[in-house]
Scaffold this motif. Structure first.
Motif, PDB file in Angstrom:
ATOM      1  N   SER A 147       0.831  -1.212   0.000  1.00 57.22           N
ATOM      2  CA  SER A 147       0.000   0.000   0.000  1.00 57.22           C
ATOM      3  C   SER A 147       0.861   1.255   0.000  1.00 57.22           C
ATOM      4  O   SER A 147       0.569   2.225  -0.707  1.00 57.22           O
ATOM      5  N   LEU A 148       1.924   1.241   0.804  1.00 50.21           N
ATOM      6  CA  LEU A 148       2.811   2.396   0.863  1.00 50.21           C
ATOM      7  C   LEU A 148       3.493   2.638  -0.477  1.00 50.21           C
ATOM      8  O   LEU A 148       3.526   3.776  -0.977  1.00 50.21           O
ATOM      9  N   ILE A 149       4.029   1.574  -1.070  1.00 44.17           N
ATOM     10  CA  ILE A 149       4.695   1.705  -2.366  1.00 44.17           C
ATOM     11  C   ILE A 149       3.711   2.176  -3.442  1.00 44.17           C
ATOM     12  O   ILE A 149       4.028   3.054  -4.263  1.00 44.17           O
ATOM     13  N   SER A 150       2.506   1.607  -3.418  1.00 43.28           N
ATOM     14  CA  SER A 150       1.494   1.992  -4.404  1.00 43.28           C
ATOM     15  C   SER A 150       1.111   3.458  -4.258  1.00 43.28           C
ATOM     16  O   SER A 150       1.007   4.187  -5.256  1.00 43.28           O
ATOM     17  N   ALA A 151       0.905   3.892  -3.006  1.00 40.64           N
ATOM     18  CA  ALA A 151       0.520   5.286  -2.756  1.00 40.64           C
ATOM     19  C   ALA A 151       1.617   6.244  -3.224  1.00 40.64           C
ATOM     20  O   ALA A 151       1.338   7.269  -3.856  1.00 40.64           O
ATOM     21  N   LEU A 152       2.861   5.906  -2.920  1.00 45.32           N
ATOM     22  CA  LEU A 152       3.976   6.767  -3.329  1.00 45.32           C
ATOM     23  C   LEU A 152       4.119   6.812  -4.847  1.00 45.32           C
ATOM     24  O   LEU A 152       4.385   7.876  -5.425  1.00 45.32           O
ATOM     25  N   ALA A 153       3.937   5.662  -5.486  1.00 43.27           N
ATOM     26  CA  ALA A 153       4.064   5.604  -6.950  1.00 43.27           C
ATOM     27  C   ALA A 153       2.975   6.430  -7.630  1.00 43.27           C
ATOM     28  O   ALA A 153       3.247   7.191  -8.573  1.00 43.27           O
ATOM     29  N   VAL A 154       1.745   6.289  -7.139  1.00 40.85           N
ATOM     30  CA  VAL A 154       0.642   7.050  -7.728  1.00 40.85           C
ATOM     31  C   VAL A 154       0.820   8.539  -7.471  1.00 40.85           C
ATOM     32  O   VAL A 154       0.597   9.379  -8.365  1.00 40.85           O
ATOM     33  N   ALA A 155       1.226   8.873  -6.242  1.00 37.18           N
ATOM     34  CA  ALA A 155       1.462  10.286  -5.919  1.00 37.18           C
ATOM     35  C   ALA A 155       2.544  10.874  -6.821  1.00 37.18           C
ATOM     36  O   ALA A 155       2.417  12.009  -7.307  1.00 37.18           O
ATOM     37  N   ALA A 156       3.591  10.094  -7.055  1.00 39.99           N
ATOM     38  CA  ALA A 156       4.671  10.555  -7.933  1.00 39.99           C
ATOM     39  C   ALA A 156       4.144  10.804  -9.350  1.00 39.99           C
ATOM     40  O   ALA A 156       4.538  11.781 -10.007  1.00 39.99           O
TER      41      ALA A 156
END
Length: 223
Positions: free
Chosen positions: A101-110
């Motif tokens: 979830s953390l990686i996904s959130a950061l990737a989408v935010a980026a």
């Protein structure tokens, strides 16, 4: 279309991250264990001292953190240990969900930062996270009507055996952690979950109102 899909991923990721953080925050809270022991007369029920139960609690917490598989061997019988192995599997899964979830959130935010679409992301992140309040309300109403029934449903869904059915006359685990322990920790998890959701909404608000610093060719964007 891709923006809508990605913002859904962002909302789901932040929601799952908030849930796991809330569970861990309270499941690893030693003070709550000792407070529960006092409120539920656990010292009398178990015949153990405060120091003894504090040691057992610390070992339970460290076990759930995945530090040592043998921590519970001196405290509980075989059935209790086997059940805790099942519980540990759920915590391991939760840790995986937290990481993904953390990686996904950061990737989408980026993605939204690079595309200079933080206003869109911030708006729908803040609005989408409101759905969590509805879910918390529904769970709270169900638990209020009959906590025991839904607590049993939970075990039947997440465990494929009956090892969780312990004997309060002989099994230390259920003596230490009676139903009131789980009722109150569920409330605490709900409150913590809301706290983390609010933090997520604040991040969405900041993105919506302030824009984002660019990288390289991107400049400060005011929304």
């Amino acid at each position: 279309m891709i923006r809508k899909f990605l913002v859904i991923i962002l909302v789901l990721s932040i929601s799952l991250l908030a849930l796991v953080l809330a569970i861990e925050e309270n499941a690893y809270d030693l003070e709550y264990y000792t407070e529960s022991f006092k409120n539920n007369a656990v010292y009398d029920t178990t015949g153990k001292t405060e120091e003894e139960l504090e040691l057992v609690s610390k070992d339970i917490i460290d076990y759930l953190k995945g530090k040592d598989d043998s921590l519970l061997d001196t405290h509980f019988n075989q059935k209790e240990i086997q059940h805790m192995e099942d519980v540990l599997s759920l915590f391991d899964l939760a840790r995986l969900v937290k990481f993904v979830s953390l990686i996904s959130a950061l990737a989408v935010a980026a993605y939204f930062i690079i595309k200079l679409e933080t206003k869109f992301a911030g708006k729908w992140l803040g609005l989408g996270l409101f759905l969590n309040y509805l879910l918390v309300l529904i769970v709270a109403i169900l638990a209020r009507t009959d906590f025991t029934k839904y607590f049993i449903y939970f075990h039947e869904i997440f465990f494929d055996n009956d090892l969780w059915i312990l004997d309060p006359r002989t099994d230390l685990l259920i003596q230490m952690l009676p139903e009131p322990f789980f009722i109150n920790i569920a409330i605490k998890i709900g409150i913590s979950f809301i706290k983390y959701v609010v933090i997520g909404q604040l991040i969405g608000y900041i993105l919506f109102r302030k824009g984002t610093y660019g990288i390289g060719r991107f400049k400060w964007q005011r929304m």
